[in-house]
Design an enzyme around this catalytic site. Structure first.
Site, PDB file in Angstrom:
ATOM      1  N   VAL A  62       0.683  -1.138  -0.037  1.00  0.00           N
ATOM      2  CA  VAL A  62      -0.056  -0.068   0.146  1.00  0.00           C
ATOM      3  C   VAL A  62       0.895   1.212  -0.044  1.00  0.00           C
ATOM      4  O   VAL A  62       1.720   1.168   0.724  1.00  0.00           O
ATOM      5  CB  VAL A  62      -1.007  -0.027   1.314  1.00  0.00           C
ATOM      6  CG1 VAL A  62      -1.757   1.253   1.365  1.00  0.00           C
ATOM      7  CG2 VAL A  62      -1.694  -1.330   1.317  1.00  0.00           C
ATOM      8  N   CYS A  63       0.446   2.303  -0.770  1.00  0.00           N
ATOM      9  CA  CYS A  63       1.121   3.708  -0.459  1.00  0.00           C
ATOM     10  C   CYS A  63       0.135   4.747  -0.986  1.00  0.00           C
ATOM     11  O   CYS A  63      -1.080   4.307  -0.834  1.00  0.00           O
ATOM     12  CB  CYS A  63       2.158   3.708  -1.519  1.00  0.00           C
ATOM     13  SG  CYS A  63       1.870   3.913  -3.373  1.00  0.00           S
ATOM     14  N   ARG A  64       0.522   5.869  -1.278  1.00  0.00           N
ATOM     15  CA  ARG A  64      -0.465   6.769  -1.545  1.00  0.00           C
ATOM     16  C   ARG A  64      -1.296   6.801  -2.836  1.00  0.00           C
ATOM     17  O   ARG A  64      -2.591   6.749  -2.855  1.00  0.00           O
ATOM     18  CB  ARG A  64       0.307   8.272  -1.735  1.00  0.00           C
ATOM     19  CG  ARG A  64      -0.718   9.399  -1.857  1.00  0.00           C
ATOM     20  CD  ARG A  64       0.221  10.694  -1.899  1.00  0.00           C
ATOM     21  NE  ARG A  64      -0.540  11.849  -2.539  1.00  0.00           N
ATOM     22  CZ  ARG A  64      -0.447  12.085  -3.835  1.00  0.00           C
ATOM     23  NH1 ARG A  64       0.255  11.167  -4.761  1.00  0.00           N
ATOM     24  NH2 ARG A  64      -1.339  12.876  -4.242  1.00  0.00           N
ATOM     25  N   MET A  90      -4.091   4.827  -1.217  1.00  0.00           N
ATOM     26  CA  MET A  90      -4.880   5.482  -0.126  1.00  0.00           C
ATOM     27  C   MET A  90      -5.676   6.454  -0.731  1.00  0.00           C
ATOM     28  O   MET A  90      -6.746   6.958  -0.093  1.00  0.00           O
ATOM     29  CB  MET A  90      -4.002   6.101   0.783  1.00  0.00           C
ATOM     30  CG  MET A  90      -3.300   4.876   1.766  1.00  0.00           C
ATOM     31  SD  MET A  90      -4.314   3.813   2.552  1.00  0.00           S
ATOM     32  CE  MET A  90      -5.084   4.604   3.690  1.00  0.00           C
TER      33      MET A  90
END
Length: 102
Positions: A62-64, A90
């Site tokens: 997961v990242c931005r 996200m």
């Protein structure tokens, strides 16, 4: 590289499935909120923290926005790990987040 959508991940979490997530965003970013249960390992530190991971588990990255997590997923795959990249990151996550980290 395998992918998972934010909605698919949210469904797995709602079903109480055992999931291993790694959030590769920077410290300042995760202060805004992180998916509960995720482990925070900034992308730049991932190669130095491989010893903390288990090759028998599948990890959801997961990242931005999904870009850094894609880089992380490719790196972990090259090291023999099973991984999926959460596309959209996200920015597209509509589920609950855990705040006030560290």
């Amino acid at each position: 590289m395998d992918i998972i959508t934010p909605e698919e991940l949210k469904q797995l979490l709602n079903e109480k499935k055992q999931i291993h997530m790694i959030d590769v965003r920077e410290v300042d970013e995760v202060k805004e909120g992180m998916i509960a249960g995720a482990t925070h390992i900034p992308l730049g530190l991932l190669e130095f923290r491989l010893h903390e991971l288990n090759r028998s588990r599948e990890y959801i990255m997961v990242c931005r926005s999904g870009n850094r997590s894609g880089i992380a997923a490719q790196f972990l795959e090259s090291q023999g790990f099973k991984v999926k990249n959460m596309i959209g990151g996200m920015l597209e996550w509509t589920g609950k987040v855990q705040k006030n980290l560290r």
